[in-house]
Design a protein around this motif. Structure first.
Motif, PDB file in Angstrom:
ATOM      1  N   ARG A  38       0.836  -1.194   0.000  1.00  0.00           N
ATOM      2  CA  ARG A  38       0.000   0.000   0.000  1.00  0.00           C
ATOM      3  C   ARG A  38       0.874   1.249   0.000  1.00  0.00           C
ATOM      4  O   ARG A  38       2.017   1.217   0.454  1.00  0.00           O
ATOM      5  N   GLN A  39       0.306   2.314  -0.515  1.00  0.00           N
ATOM      6  CA  GLN A  39       1.008   3.588  -0.527  1.00  0.00           C
ATOM      7  C   GLN A  39       0.087   4.657   0.041  1.00  0.00           C
ATOM      8  O   GLN A  39      -0.848   5.110  -0.649  1.00  0.00           O
ATOM      9  N   PRO A  40       0.323   5.050   1.297  1.00  0.00           N
ATOM     10  CA  PRO A  40      -0.481   6.115   1.898  1.00  0.00           C
ATOM     11  C   PRO A  40      -0.175   7.453   1.224  1.00  0.00           C
ATOM     12  O   PRO A  40       0.896   7.615   0.606  1.00  0.00           O
ATOM     13  N   PRO A  41      -1.064   8.417   1.344  1.00  0.00           N
ATOM     14  CA  PRO A  41      -0.821   9.727   0.732  1.00  0.00           C
ATOM     15  C   PRO A  41       0.488  10.347   1.212  1.00  0.00           C
ATOM     16  O   PRO A  41       0.733  10.439   2.410  1.00  0.00           O
ATOM     17  N   GLY A  42       1.336  10.729   0.263  1.00  0.00           N
ATOM     18  CA  GLY A  42       2.582  11.399   0.608  1.00  0.00           C
ATOM     19  C   GLY A  42       3.662  10.512   1.190  1.00  0.00           C
ATOM     20  O   GLY A  42       4.690  11.015   1.664  1.00  0.00           O
ATOM     21  N   LYS A  43       3.440   9.203   1.160  1.00  0.00           N
ATOM     22  CA  LYS A  43       4.423   8.293   1.749  1.00  0.00           C
ATOM     23  C   LYS A  43       4.870   7.261   0.723  1.00  0.00           C
ATOM     24  O   LYS A  43       4.300   7.144  -0.358  1.00  0.00           O
ATOM     25  N   GLU A  44       5.874   6.500   1.101  1.00  0.00           N
ATOM     26  CA  GLU A  44       6.387   5.470   0.208  1.00  0.00           C
ATOM     27  C   GLU A  44       5.535   4.204   0.299  1.00  0.00           C
ATOM     28  O   GLU A  44       4.819   3.992   1.281  1.00  0.00           O
ATOM     29  N   ARG A  45       5.657   3.382  -0.730  1.00  0.00           N
ATOM     30  CA  ARG A  45       4.942   2.114  -0.744  1.00  0.00           C
ATOM     31  C   ARG A  45       5.465   1.222   0.378  1.00  0.00           C
ATOM     32  O   ARG A  45       6.672   1.168   0.612  1.00  0.00           O
ATOM     33  N   GLU A  46       4.561   0.497   1.028  1.00  0.00           N
ATOM     34  CA  GLU A  46       4.952  -0.356   2.138  1.00  0.00           C
ATOM     35  C   GLU A  46       4.287  -1.723   2.038  1.00  0.00           C
ATOM     36  O   GLU A  46       3.207  -1.873   1.469  1.00  0.00           O
ATOM     37  N   PHE A  47       4.958  -2.686   2.613  1.00  0.00           N
ATOM     38  CA  PHE A  47       4.473  -4.062   2.618  1.00  0.00           C
ATOM     39  C   PHE A  47       3.258  -4.199   3.527  1.00  0.00           C
ATOM     40  O   PHE A  47       3.224  -3.618   4.613  1.00  0.00           O
ATOM     41  N   VAL A  48       2.280  -4.992   3.068  1.00  0.00           N
ATOM     42  CA  VAL A  48       1.112  -5.287   3.889  1.00  0.00           C
ATOM     43  C   VAL A  48       1.056  -6.772   4.235  1.00  0.00           C
ATOM     44  O   VAL A  48       1.012  -7.146   5.402  1.00  0.00           O
ATOM     45  N   ALA A  49       1.058  -7.622   3.200  1.00  0.00           N
ATOM     46  CA  ALA A  49       0.938  -9.063   3.435  1.00  0.00           C
ATOM     47  C   ALA A  49       1.408  -9.814   2.205  1.00  0.00           C
ATOM     48  O   ALA A  49       1.421  -9.265   1.097  1.00  0.00           O
ATOM     49  N   ALA A  50       1.797 -11.071   2.409  1.00  0.00           N
ATOM     50  CA  ALA A  50       2.232 -11.917   1.301  1.00  0.00           C
ATOM     51  C   ALA A  50       1.816 -13.348   1.570  1.00  0.00           C
ATOM     52  O   ALA A  50       1.590 -13.744   2.723  1.00  0.00           O
ATOM     53  N   ILE A  51       1.760 -14.122   0.481  1.00  0.00           N
ATOM     54  CA  ILE A  51       1.342 -15.512   0.587  1.00  0.00           C
ATOM     55  C   ILE A  51       2.113 -16.331  -0.427  1.00  0.00           C
ATOM     56  O   ILE A  51       2.362 -15.883  -1.547  1.00  0.00           O
ATOM     57  N   THR A  52       2.521 -17.524  -0.026  1.00  0.00           N
ATOM     58  CA  THR A  52       3.242 -18.399  -0.940  1.00  0.00           C
ATOM     59  C   THR A  52       2.306 -18.983  -1.988  1.00  0.00           C
ATOM     60  O   THR A  52       1.082 -18.869  -1.880  1.00  0.00           O
ATOM     61  N   TRP A  53       2.884 -19.641  -2.995  1.00  0.00           N
ATOM     62  CA  TRP A  53       2.084 -20.104  -4.123  1.00  0.00           C
ATOM     63  C   TRP A  53       0.994 -21.079  -3.694  1.00  0.00           C
ATOM     64  O   TRP A  53      -0.098 -21.087  -4.263  1.00  0.00           O
ATOM     65  N   SER A  54       1.276 -21.880  -2.686  1.00  0.00           N
ATOM     66  CA  SER A  54       0.311 -22.876  -2.239  1.00  0.00           C
ATOM     67  C   SER A  54      -0.670 -22.329  -1.220  1.00  0.00           C
ATOM     68  O   SER A  54      -1.679 -22.973  -0.915  1.00  0.00           O
ATOM     69  N   GLY A  55      -0.339 -21.173  -0.666  1.00  0.00           N
ATOM     70  CA  GLY A  55      -1.159 -20.623   0.416  1.00  0.00           C
ATOM     71  C   GLY A  55      -0.786 -21.153   1.777  1.00  0.00           C
ATOM     72  O   GLY A  55      -1.399 -20.782   2.780  1.00  0.00           O
ATOM     73  N   THR A  56       0.236 -21.995   1.827  1.00  0.00           N
ATOM     74  CA  THR A  56       0.624 -22.615   3.095  1.00  0.00           C
ATOM     75  C   THR A  56       1.175 -21.594   4.077  1.00  0.00           C
ATOM     76  O   THR A  56       0.907 -21.662   5.285  1.00  0.00           O
ATOM     77  N   ASN A  57       1.966 -20.666   3.560  1.00  0.00           N
ATOM     78  CA  ASN A  57       2.613 -19.669   4.419  1.00  0.00           C
ATOM     79  C   ASN A  57       2.135 -18.267   4.074  1.00  0.00           C
ATOM     80  O   ASN A  57       2.039 -17.906   2.901  1.00  0.00           O
ATOM     81  N   THR A  58       1.853 -17.499   5.107  1.00  0.00           N
ATOM     82  CA  THR A  58       1.475 -16.110   4.933  1.00  0.00           C
ATOM     83  C   THR A  58       2.316 -15.232   5.852  1.00  0.00           C
ATOM     84  O   THR A  58       2.820 -15.695   6.887  1.00  0.00           O
ATOM     85  N   TYR A  59       2.452 -13.985   5.477  1.00  0.00           N
ATOM     86  CA  TYR A  59       3.255 -13.030   6.223  1.00  0.00           C
ATOM     87  C   TYR A  59       2.493 -11.708   6.249  1.00  0.00           C
ATOM     88  O   TYR A  59       1.885 -11.328   5.247  1.00  0.00           O
ATOM     89  N   SER A  60       2.558 -11.023   7.373  1.00  0.00           N
ATOM     90  CA  SER A  60       1.844  -9.757   7.494  1.00  0.00           C
ATOM     91  C   SER A  60       2.723  -8.731   8.191  1.00  0.00           C
ATOM     92  O   SER A  60       3.528  -9.072   9.055  1.00  0.00           O
ATOM     93  N   ALA A  61       2.527  -7.477   7.817  1.00  0.00           N
ATOM     94  CA  ALA A  61       3.199  -6.386   8.521  1.00  0.00           C
ATOM     95  C   ALA A  61       2.644  -6.286   9.942  1.00  0.00           C
ATOM     96  O   ALA A  61       1.472  -6.592  10.184  1.00  0.00           O
ATOM     97  N   ASP A  62       3.486  -5.834  10.848  1.00  0.00           N
ATOM     98  CA  ASP A  62       3.050  -5.709  12.247  1.00  0.00           C
ATOM     99  C   ASP A  62       1.842  -4.788  12.371  1.00  0.00           C
ATOM    100  O   ASP A  62       0.972  -5.003  13.224  1.00  0.00           O
ATOM    101  N   SER A  63       1.784  -3.786  11.510  1.00  0.00           N
ATOM    102  CA  SER A  63       0.714  -2.791  11.616  1.00  0.00           C
ATOM    103  C   SER A  63      -0.664  -3.359  11.274  1.00  0.00           C
ATOM    104  O   SER A  63      -1.680  -2.752  11.618  1.00  0.00           O
ATOM    105  N   VAL A  64      -0.703  -4.508  10.613  1.00  0.00           N
ATOM    106  CA  VAL A  64      -1.999  -5.074  10.217  1.00  0.00           C
ATOM    107  C   VAL A  64      -2.254  -6.444  10.833  1.00  0.00           C
ATOM    108  O   VAL A  64      -3.325  -7.025  10.623  1.00  0.00           O
ATOM    109  N   LYS A  65      -1.299  -6.966  11.565  1.00  0.00           N
ATOM    110  CA  LYS A  65      -1.463  -8.304  12.180  1.00  0.00           C
ATOM    111  C   LYS A  65      -2.706  -8.326  13.056  1.00  0.00           C
ATOM    112  O   LYS A  65      -2.955  -7.418  13.839  1.00  0.00           O
ATOM    113  N   GLY A  66      -3.461  -9.398  12.892  1.00  0.00           N
ATOM    114  CA  GLY A  66      -4.678  -9.553  13.678  1.00  0.00           C
ATOM    115  C   GLY A  66      -5.876  -8.837  13.090  1.00  0.00           C
ATOM    116  O   GLY A  66      -7.001  -9.027  13.553  1.00  0.00           O
TER     117      GLY A  66
END
Length: 124
Positions: A38-66
């Motif tokens: 995501r890219q908030p207004p006036g800020k740089e693009r930042e990571f939110v979440a990712a998922i592997t090809w199978s969906g087995t593993n996911t990763y989230s930024a601390d700011s959105v966890k939960g």
């Protein structure tokens, strides 16, 4: 090569929910790890979440966890971002991205393909 189209953005009140979708076409979707940034207004693009090809593993930024959950449906060539308990600071343009044979990186530079983005605005 893969083409990505995001949808599902919009205006929502704080505490509300949205589900973003990213539809892929043009290549074997299951060959790609997928990410949301995501890219908030006036800020740089930042990571939110990712998922592997199978969906087995996911990763989230601390700011959105939960609050945010990434998932994918390889039969539908689609990756999703379920966003709950939205806050005004979640306001941004949200992009999905594809990384061929990737592992679900948090780094934008490794993703080869990007969608055009969808606007999410959270009002207080």
């Amino acid at each position: 090569q893969v083409q990505l189209v995001e949808s599902g953005g919009g205006l929502v009140q704080a505490g509300g929910s949205l589900r973003l979708s990213c539809a892929a076409s043009g290549s074997t979707f299951s060959s790609y790890a997928m990410g949301w940034f995501r890219q908030p207004p006036g800020k740089e693009r930042e990571f939110v979440a990712a998922i592997t090809w199978s969906g087995t593993n996911t990763y989230s930024a601390d700011s959105v966890k939960g609050r945010f959950t990434i998932s994918r449906d390889n039969a539908k060539n689609t990756v999703y971002l379920q966003m709950n308990s939205l806050k005004p600071e979640d306001t941004a343009v949200y992009y999905c991205a594809a990384d061929y044979r990737g592992s679900g990186s948090i780094f934008a530079r490794v993703y080869e393909y990007w969608g055009q983005g969808t606007q999410v605005t959270v009002s207080s």
